[in-house]
Scaffold this motif. Structure first.
Motif, short mmCIF file in Angstrom:
data_model
loop_
_atom_site.label_atom_id
_atom_site.label_comp_id
_atom_site.label_asym_id
_atom_site.label_seq_id
_atom_site.Cartn_x
_atom_site.Cartn_y
_atom_site.Cartn_z
N MET A 111 -4.47 -2.70 -7.75
CA MET A 111 -5.35 -1.91 -6.89
C MET A 111 -5.36 -0.44 -7.32
O MET A 111 -4.33 0.09 -7.75
CB MET A 111 -4.84 -1.97 -5.44
CG MET A 111 -5.78 -1.39 -4.40
SD MET A 111 -4.94 -0.73 -2.96
CE MET A 111 -4.53 -2.18 -2.06
N MET A 122 -8.85 -13.67 -6.35
CA MET A 122 -9.66 -13.03 -5.30
C MET A 122 -8.82 -12.73 -4.06
O MET A 122 -8.97 -11.68 -3.45
CB MET A 122 -10.83 -13.92 -4.91
CG MET A 122 -11.77 -14.14 -6.03
SD MET A 122 -12.70 -12.67 -6.36
CE MET A 122 -14.22 -13.14 -5.62
N THR A 167 0.88 -1.17 0.00
CA THR A 167 0.00 0.00 0.00
C THR A 167 0.92 1.22 0.00
O THR A 167 2.14 1.07 0.08
CB THR A 167 -0.97 -0.03 1.21
OG1 THR A 167 -1.74 1.17 1.23
CG2 THR A 167 -0.23 -0.15 2.55
N GLU A 200 0.32 -12.95 1.53
CA GLU A 200 -0.82 -13.53 2.25
C GLU A 200 -0.45 -14.93 2.74
O GLU A 200 0.15 -15.71 2.00
CB GLU A 200 -2.02 -13.67 1.30
CG GLU A 200 -2.58 -12.36 0.77
CD GLU A 200 -3.62 -11.75 1.69
OE1 GLU A 200 -4.06 -12.42 2.63
OE2 GLU A 200 -3.99 -10.58 1.43
N ARG A 214 1.22 -8.53 -1.29
CA ARG A 214 1.06 -8.87 0.13
C ARG A 214 1.29 -10.37 0.24
O ARG A 214 0.63 -11.15 -0.44
CB ARG A 214 -0.34 -8.51 0.64
CG ARG A 214 -0.56 -7.01 0.64
CD ARG A 214 -1.90 -6.60 1.19
NE ARG A 214 -2.07 -5.16 1.00
CZ ARG A 214 -3.20 -4.49 1.19
NH1 ARG A 214 -4.28 -5.13 1.61
NH2 ARG A 214 -3.26 -3.18 1.00
N HIS A 236 -12.42 -0.41 -0.05
CA HIS A 236 -12.30 -0.09 1.38
C HIS A 236 -11.77 1.33 1.50
O HIS A 236 -10.78 1.67 0.87
CB HIS A 236 -11.33 -1.09 2.03
CG HIS A 236 -11.48 -1.18 3.52
ND1 HIS A 236 -11.01 -2.26 4.24
CD2 HIS A 236 -12.03 -0.34 4.41
CE1 HIS A 236 -11.28 -2.07 5.54
NE2 HIS A 236 -11.89 -0.92 5.66
N ASP A 249 -5.50 2.94 -5.58
CA ASP A 249 -5.45 3.54 -4.25
C ASP A 249 -5.34 5.05 -4.37
O ASP A 249 -4.52 5.58 -5.11
CB ASP A 249 -4.35 2.96 -3.35
CG ASP A 249 -3.04 2.66 -4.05
OD1 ASP A 249 -3.06 2.29 -5.24
OD2 ASP A 249 -1.99 2.80 -3.40
N CYS A 262 -5.00 -13.07 -3.63
CA CYS A 262 -3.72 -13.52 -4.17
C CYS A 262 -2.62 -12.70 -3.53
O CYS A 262 -2.86 -11.92 -2.60
CB CYS A 262 -3.73 -13.39 -5.69
SG CYS A 262 -4.30 -11.80 -6.25
N SER A 276 -7.37 7.34 2.95
CA SER A 276 -6.95 6.54 1.80
C SER A 276 -8.11 5.65 1.35
O SER A 276 -8.99 5.30 2.16
CB SER A 276 -5.69 5.73 2.08
OG SER A 276 -5.96 4.63 2.89
N TYR A 277 -8.10 5.33 0.06
CA TYR A 277 -9.30 4.76 -0.56
C TYR A 277 -8.89 3.71 -1.59
O TYR A 277 -8.31 4.05 -2.62
CB TYR A 277 -10.08 5.88 -1.26
CG TYR A 277 -10.23 7.14 -0.40
CD1 TYR A 277 -11.30 7.28 0.47
CD2 TYR A 277 -9.26 8.15 -0.43
CE1 TYR A 277 -11.44 8.41 1.27
CE2 TYR A 277 -9.39 9.28 0.37
CZ TYR A 277 -10.48 9.41 1.22
OH TYR A 277 -10.59 10.53 2.00
N GLY A 278 -9.20 2.46 -1.32
CA GLY A 278 -8.76 1.38 -2.21
C GLY A 278 -9.90 0.71 -2.95
O GLY A 278 -11.01 0.56 -2.42
N GLY A 297 -10.17 -2.93 -5.28
CA GLY A 297 -9.46 -4.11 -5.79
C GLY A 297 -9.81 -4.32 -7.26
O GLY A 297 -10.76 -5.01 -7.58
N GLU A 344 0.53 4.63 1.73
CA GLU A 344 0.33 5.80 2.59
C GLU A 344 1.65 6.55 2.84
O GLU A 344 1.72 7.78 2.76
CB GLU A 344 -0.28 5.40 3.95
CG GLU A 344 -1.78 5.15 3.94
CD GLU A 344 -2.17 3.80 3.37
OE1 GLU A 344 -1.27 2.97 3.10
OE2 GLU A 344 -3.38 3.57 3.15
N GLU A 366 -15.33 -8.24 -0.44
CA GLU A 366 -14.93 -6.83 -0.28
C GLU A 366 -14.26 -6.36 -1.56
O GLU A 366 -13.19 -6.83 -1.91
CB GLU A 366 -13.96 -6.74 0.91
CG GLU A 366 -13.50 -5.33 1.17
CD GLU A 366 -12.20 -5.29 1.97
OE1 GLU A 366 -12.06 -6.04 2.96
OE2 GLU A 366 -11.32 -4.50 1.59
N VAL A 367 -14.90 -5.40 -2.24
CA VAL A 367 -14.32 -4.90 -3.49
C VAL A 367 -13.68 -3.52 -3.32
O VAL A 367 -12.93 -3.06 -4.18
CB VAL A 367 -15.35 -4.88 -4.64
CG1 VAL A 367 -15.62 -6.29 -5.13
CG2 VAL A 367 -16.65 -4.20 -4.22
#
Ligand code: 5CA
Length: 437
Positions: free
Chosen positions: A157, A150, A109, A142, A140, A284, A159, A152, A314-316, A318, A111, A281-282
């Protein structure tokens, strides 16, 4: 394009390790190919859909005055040490050393990086507000990458980051973004519900997740069914009306796991209106004030003289996840129908071809050329296989309009079908009008 010529590695078998519809469909129609755990190549068909989604996201960001830029994927660890997140982020962050031994990382990300860019050039409240965004790959690590693109490790993204002089102005930026997200998802023919959310490693005290309901979603959703019926009007960008709109959404109970409180849910929502389901969640969005601007010393002159830390959000979205999310929402009874706005082609021509009769293929080429002249993005299925195999294949590829050409088709009327609806006999002129509408 001609189907015989494009790179479209279709597979007939159901991929064994793909558990959800979108992952299966994307592999079967050659939209993606896994290259390592949680890392995918985007093949032409998948890439085309993702680029169309990206264009819609971009258009709606530009409409609210956000400015596009591009930050690199590789970042220096130094700024993350300044914010204090270098240690906090833990194993999800992919850490790299360059040949000089400098600590780098693949951005999960942005920021820190955007705050660093901002602080070095903006010094006064007179240059505020600002909203900047980019659309860029993130990484990330994960712990359990799954469900294809979905969840990965490398994903695409959008952002965006907002900078304001005080909390009131910052909430106005937040509300604009809230509105823009609702518009974006409705252009994608998705109903994404804003739900009060936890802020996790991004931080802050105000946050919404945008969730689309799907059985295969990873989030548990608890909502008042009335929130699904809210109609989105065109709002003015004055602070009052946007705030009212957000408050209206917030007046209905809608949360995911972390914010769920059983007692509160049962008290606030009548039994018959309670919805317990799953969602994807598409997007956030977060408001976190000076969480980054303070430690990174991102200060501007305030009209009253002193220097203050800018207030940020901040505004994401996917973008790559949305490809899968749309499939989860639109792939019904083994038939896919892409929303027109993101379909890989506007229309497909499906001739019934057999060895002794090339008449329908010749007719199809003629129609194909005419549609191309009108700038309609058309696919011609010129592959030599029987018509039922063709229909099965197109059930998966999901182009919303089909023109079906049999050798005995009339001269000036053609079988035109919108997926999921009855076929009609239409003239080419009528077909063009339908597609362009
Ligand atoms: N910096 C903030 C906002 S810009 C941020 O990173 N928010 S986020 O963590 O919620 O991610 C934004 C969106 O990216 C999510 O809503 C989701 O749609 C998508 N996303 C997050 N993680 C993944 C992943 N592992 N795979 C695919 N998409 C993901």
């Amino acid at each position: 394009m001609l189907l015989s010529k494009i790179f479209l590695p279709l597979t007939k078998d159901l991929p064994v390790d793909a558990k959800i519809k979108s992952h299966q469909l994307m592999l079967r129609t050659g939209m993606i190919k896994q290259s390592a755990a949680g890392i995918y190549s985007w093949l032409p068909l998948g890439f085309k859909v993702m680029k169309k989604i990206e264009a819609i996201v971009r258009e709606e960001q530009n409409k609210i005055g956000a400015q596009e830029m591009l930050m690199p994927t590789i970042q220096s660890a130094d700024i993350w040490k300044e914010s204090g997140r270098y240690n906090d982020y833990g194993e999800e962050m992919l850490r790299i050393k360059d040949r000089q031994g400098r600590e780098m990382l693949y951005g999960p990300t942005n920021e820190e990086l955007i705050t660093e860019i901002f602080r070095s050039s903006i010094k006064s409240y007179k240059s505020l507000p600002q909203m900047l965004y980019h659309i860029q790959w993130k990484f990330r690590d994960e712990i359990r990458p799954r469900f294809g693109i979905m969840r990965c490790r490398e994903f695409y993204m959008k952002d965006a980051y907002s900078f304001d002089i005080d909390e009131d102005q910052a909430k106005q930026s937040y509300n604009k973004m809230f509105y823009s997200y609702l518009k974006t998802f409705s252009k994608l023919e998705l109903q994404a519900i804003p739900m009060a959310a936890d802020t996790g490693p991004i931080g802050g005290d105000l946050s919404h997740e945008f969730i689309i309901v799907a059985e295969t979603g990873e989030s548990n959703v608890y909502a008042d069914k009335n929130i699904f019926g809210i109609k989105l009007n065109n709002y003015n960008f004055d602070s009052g009306s946007l705030e009212k709109m957000r408050n209206y959404f917030s007046s209905f109970y809608a949360v995911t796991d972390e914010k769920f409180d059983k007692e509160n849910f049962e008290k606030k929502v009548k039994k018959e209106n309670q919805i317990l389901t799953k969602g994807i969640e598409v997007g956030h969005i977060f408001y976190f004030g000076d969480k980054y601007s303070k430690p990174l010393n991102c200060l501007v002159d305030h009209p009253k003289g002193k220097k203050v830390a800018v207030k940020m959000g901040s505004y994401g979205i996917g973008v790559s996840r949305l490809v899968g999310a749309i499939i989860e929402a639109k792939f019904v009874n083994d038939v896919m129908k892409w929303p027109k706005s993101v379909s890989p082609f506007d229309v497909v021509i499906i001739p019934s071809i057999n060895r002794n009769n090339t008449e329908s293929l010749e007719k199809s080429h003629k129609i194909y050329n005419e549609l191309k002249e009108e700038k309609i993005d058309v696919l011609l299925d010129d592959v030599n296989e029987n018509i039922s195999a063709k229909f099965k294949k197109h059930d998966l590829i999901g182009i919303p309009y089909q023109i079906i050409i049999a050798s005995k088709s009339e001269e000036d009327k053609f079988e035109f079908k919108e997926v999921g609806k009855e076929a009609k006999m239409l003239s080419l002129k009528e077909i063009k009008e339908k597609i362009k509408k």
